[in-house]
Scaffold this motif. Structure first.
Motif, PDB file in Angstrom:
ATOM      1  N   HIS A   1     -15.313  12.922 -63.611  1.00 43.63           N
ATOM      2  CA  HIS A   1     -14.613  13.824 -62.868  1.00 43.63           C
ATOM      3  C   HIS A   1     -13.831  13.290 -61.761  1.00 43.63           C
ATOM      4  O   HIS A   1     -12.508  13.669 -61.313  1.00 43.63           O
ATOM      5  CB  HIS A   1     -14.993  15.089 -62.461  1.00 43.63           C
ATOM      6  CG  HIS A   1     -15.697  16.019 -63.606  1.00 43.63           C
ATOM      7  ND1 HIS A   1     -17.038  15.604 -64.227  1.00 43.63           N
ATOM      8  CD2 HIS A   1     -15.112  16.832 -64.363  1.00 43.63           C
ATOM      9  CE1 HIS A   1     -17.189  16.703 -64.988  1.00 43.63           C
ATOM     10  NE2 HIS A   1     -16.128  17.195 -65.287  1.00 43.63           N
TER      11      HIS A   1
ATOM     12  N   GLU B   1     -19.448  19.249 -57.447  1.00 43.19           N
ATOM     13  CA  GLU B   1     -18.340  19.854 -57.800  1.00 43.19           C
ATOM     14  C   GLU B   1     -17.384  19.877 -56.384  1.00 43.19           C
ATOM     15  O   GLU B   1     -16.314  19.374 -56.510  1.00 43.19           O
ATOM     16  CB  GLU B   1     -18.162  21.343 -58.314  1.00 43.19           C
ATOM     17  CG  GLU B   1     -18.989  21.530 -59.412  1.00 43.19           C
ATOM     18  CD  GLU B   1     -18.390  22.373 -60.518  1.00 43.19           C
ATOM     19  OE1 GLU B   1     -17.258  22.670 -60.181  1.00 43.19           O
ATOM     20  OE2 GLU B   1     -19.092  22.694 -61.514  1.00 43.19           O
ATOM     21  N   THR B   2     -17.959  20.124 -55.276  1.00 46.37           N
ATOM     22  CA  THR B   2     -17.620  19.883 -53.973  1.00 46.37           C
ATOM     23  C   THR B   2     -17.164  18.394 -53.744  1.00 46.37           C
ATOM     24  O   THR B   2     -15.952  18.120 -53.099  1.00 46.37           O
ATOM     25  CB  THR B   2     -18.432  20.529 -52.875  1.00 46.37           C
ATOM     26  OG1 THR B   2     -18.775  21.737 -53.233  1.00 46.37           O
ATOM     27  CG2 THR B   2     -17.581  20.372 -51.566  1.00 46.37           C
TER      28      THR B   2
ATOM     29  N   VAL C   1     -16.361  16.044 -55.883  1.00 43.79           N
ATOM     30  CA  VAL C   1     -15.346  15.681 -56.761  1.00 43.79           C
ATOM     31  C   VAL C   1     -14.008  16.098 -56.155  1.00 43.79           C
ATOM     32  O   VAL C   1     -13.007  15.627 -56.207  1.00 43.79           O
ATOM     33  CB  VAL C   1     -15.675  16.206 -58.213  1.00 43.79           C
ATOM     34  CG1 VAL C   1     -14.400  16.042 -58.974  1.00 43.79           C
ATOM     35  CG2 VAL C   1     -16.547  15.301 -58.823  1.00 43.79           C
ATOM     36  N   SER C   2     -14.030  17.724 -56.083  1.00 42.58           N
ATOM     37  CA  SER C   2     -12.676  18.347 -55.732  1.00 42.58           C
ATOM     38  C   SER C   2     -12.220  17.764 -54.196  1.00 42.58           C
ATOM     39  O   SER C   2     -10.926  17.527 -54.325  1.00 42.58           O
ATOM     40  CB  SER C   2     -12.706  19.751 -55.747  1.00 42.58           C
ATOM     41  OG  SER C   2     -13.970  20.055 -54.728  1.00 42.58           O
ATOM     42  N   THR C   3     -12.992  17.472 -53.420  1.00 39.85           N
ATOM     43  CA  THR C   3     -12.622  16.989 -52.020  1.00 39.85           C
ATOM     44  C   THR C   3     -12.183  15.460 -52.166  1.00 39.85           C
ATOM     45  O   THR C   3     -11.071  15.099 -51.709  1.00 39.85           O
ATOM     46  CB  THR C   3     -13.785  16.956 -51.069  1.00 39.85           C
ATOM     47  OG1 THR C   3     -14.641  18.266 -51.181  1.00 39.85           O
ATOM     48  CG2 THR C   3     -13.311  16.723 -49.673  1.00 39.85           C
TER      49      THR C   3
ATOM     50  N   ASN D   1     -11.105  14.087 -55.109  1.00 44.98           N
ATOM     51  CA  ASN D   1      -9.712  14.137 -55.870  1.00 44.98           C
ATOM     52  C   ASN D   1      -8.428  14.892 -55.002  1.00 44.98           C
ATOM     53  O   ASN D   1      -7.312  14.255 -54.913  1.00 44.98           O
ATOM     54  CB  ASN D   1      -9.997  15.044 -56.947  1.00 44.98           C
ATOM     55  CG  ASN D   1     -10.904  14.229 -58.024  1.00 44.98           C
ATOM     56  OD1 ASN D   1     -11.059  13.163 -57.756  1.00 44.98           O
ATOM     57  ND2 ASN D   1     -11.210  15.072 -59.084  1.00 44.98           N
ATOM     58  N   GLU D   2      -8.819  15.570 -54.097  1.00 46.73           N
ATOM     59  CA  GLU D   2      -7.591  16.363 -53.275  1.00 46.73           C
ATOM     60  C   GLU D   2      -7.131  15.056 -52.436  1.00 46.73           C
ATOM     61  O   GLU D   2      -6.004  14.975 -52.292  1.00 46.73           O
ATOM     62  CB  GLU D   2      -8.295  17.439 -52.524  1.00 46.73           C
ATOM     63  CG  GLU D   2      -7.218  18.101 -51.833  1.00 46.73           C
ATOM     64  CD  GLU D   2      -7.543  19.329 -50.900  1.00 46.73           C
ATOM     65  OE1 GLU D   2      -8.871  19.548 -51.003  1.00 46.73           O
ATOM     66  OE2 GLU D   2      -6.794  19.864 -49.896  1.00 46.73           O
TER      67      GLU D   2
ATOM     68  N   GLU E   1      -5.030  12.497 -54.364  1.00 46.55           N
ATOM     69  CA  GLU E   1      -3.944  12.925 -55.097  1.00 46.55           C
ATOM     70  C   GLU E   1      -2.737  13.194 -53.945  1.00 46.55           C
ATOM     71  O   GLU E   1      -1.680  12.743 -54.007  1.00 46.55           O
ATOM     72  CB  GLU E   1      -4.063  14.615 -55.650  1.00 46.55           C
ATOM     73  CG  GLU E   1      -4.254  14.662 -57.064  1.00 46.55           C
ATOM     74  CD  GLU E   1      -5.066  15.727 -57.663  1.00 46.55           C
ATOM     75  OE1 GLU E   1      -4.397  16.806 -56.993  1.00 46.55           O
ATOM     76  OE2 GLU E   1      -5.823  15.814 -58.417  1.00 46.55           O
TER      77      GLU E   1
END
Ligand SMILES: *Cc1c(COP(=O)(O)O)cnc(C)c1O
Length: 362
Positions: free
Chosen positions: A255, A348-349, A351-353, A355-356, A359
């Protein structure tokens, strides 16, 4: 906060420690023996010798191989300081060879150029939970008559072509709380060689074969039964812990975006002591700050390669040593939490942190 490491101490460990305290034998005794026996089984070696730390395991292993003043030992500079300092303890000289940038481990193709008439051993470090490329390393060692002392302090249970690390030469392990299993502090040496086994036991105990008769210089590097009791309980959970680390790593690798995820060579089992990515474009330190601001721990293992540590430069004369892949890796690597106590929400946290940030800063 999602932390980088969390020792998994449960009722088994607590009960085992209380049993030792009640037993009246609290220093090195039957639990140390049992821990050694079980550890040897885990590694697939004939012998295991417990010590007080991974550092003393390395120190004793080098002494047992007769390495000392005037000798050279080939190792990596992309590792924890103990890998090289243990070579200094015995009076020998660490000779650093650069890493393979994909695995962060010694590049076997660069070893032979570093061999001199003084070289006595190769000390491969299985970093982050991944074995070094052992086939070519063993071939070079055999060709030049060198000992192989593995620093497996980060790789309990890792496999290379179906064989466990610590079983290729003389293995050394750490049982520090952040490692894949712990005994609070502790170390282990593994070997198939009965002569090395005996030497290690003698060096661990003041050079003493017969009680109070000392044939050589030795140390007190004995593990206590209290620590061994914790280690025994932990060892039973190693497979489960490693499987959870692998599951967590798989999720992260599937991810995460914008970073280079860990490479696992064909035929190897990575046990993810660390889950280490490369952050390109000079963004590593900013990502680390961002993660910290969002409650996620991360760490740089290691920010300064050993040949650039100040006392290696100023006192030991390593100032001219150049290891381009090692030096570059120290600017890019970032280890993210991967330990077995992470929840799927934590993953999940993470990954999302990440990736944010990647990006936003693409
Ligand atoms: C932890 C570690 C050591 C030293 O182990 P201690 O138990 O802390 O003395 C040595 N080498 C490597 C690669 C390590 O990660």
């Amino acid at each position: 906060m999602i932390y980088m490491a969390k020792p998994q101490i449960g009722d088994d460990e607590k009960k085992a420690v209380m049993e030792v305290l009640d037993s009246g034998i609290i220093a090195q005794g039957p639990r140390v023996k049992a821990f050694e026996d079980d550890f040897a089984v885990m590694c697939g070696t004939r012998h295991a010798i417990a010590t007080t730390s991974g550092t003393t395991a390395l120190h004793v292993a080098l002494l047992a191989h007769g390495i000392g003043a005037g000798d050279e030992v080939i190792t990596s500079a992309f590792t924890f300081i103990a890998s090289a300092n243990s070579i200094l303890f015995v009076g020998a000289k660490p000779v650093f060879v650069d890493i393979d940038p994909r695995t962060f481990n010694l590049d076997p193709a660069k070893i032979e150029a570093a061999i001199t008439p003084k070289t006595k051993a190769i000390l491969p470090v299985h970093l982050y939970g991944l074995a070094c490329d052992m086939d070519p390393i063993l071939k070079i060692a055999e060709k030049h008559g060198l000992a192989v002392i593995e620093d497996a302090c980060q790789s309990h249970g890792a496999e290379y072509k179906g064989k466990k690390v610590g079983s290729f030469g003389t293995g050394t392990f750490s049982l520090y709380p952040t490692k894949n299993i712990t005994s609070a502090e502790g170390g282990m040496i593994t070997t198939n060689d009965p002569v090395i086994d005996e030497k290690c036991r003698v060096i661990r105990q003041h050079g003493m074969r017969k009680r109070y008769y000392h044939d050589e210089l030795g140390y007190n590097f004995r593990m206590t039964d209290i620590h061994a009791a914790i280690g025994l309980a932990q060892l039973k959970k190693l497979e489960k812990f490693n499987a959870q680390r692998q599951t967590n790593a798989k999720f992260l690798s599937e991810h995460l975006k914008g970073v280079t995820v860990p490479h696992v060579p064909e035929g190897q089992t990575h046990v993810f002591h660390q889950y280490t990515v490369r952050v390109p474009g000079g963004k590593r330190d900013a990502l680390r700050t961002w993660l910290n601001d969002h409650g996620i721990g991360s760490e740089v293992y290691y920010p300064v390669p050993i040949h650039k540590q100040s006392f290696y430069v100023s006192d030991l004369g390593y100032g001219d040593v150049s290891l381009p892949e090692t030096e570059f890796a120290t600017t890019e690597v970032l280890s993210l939490p991967v330990h077995p106590a992470l929840s799927s929400a934590d993953l999940e946290t993470i990954v999302s942190t990440v990736n944010e940030f990647m990006e936003k800063n693409a």
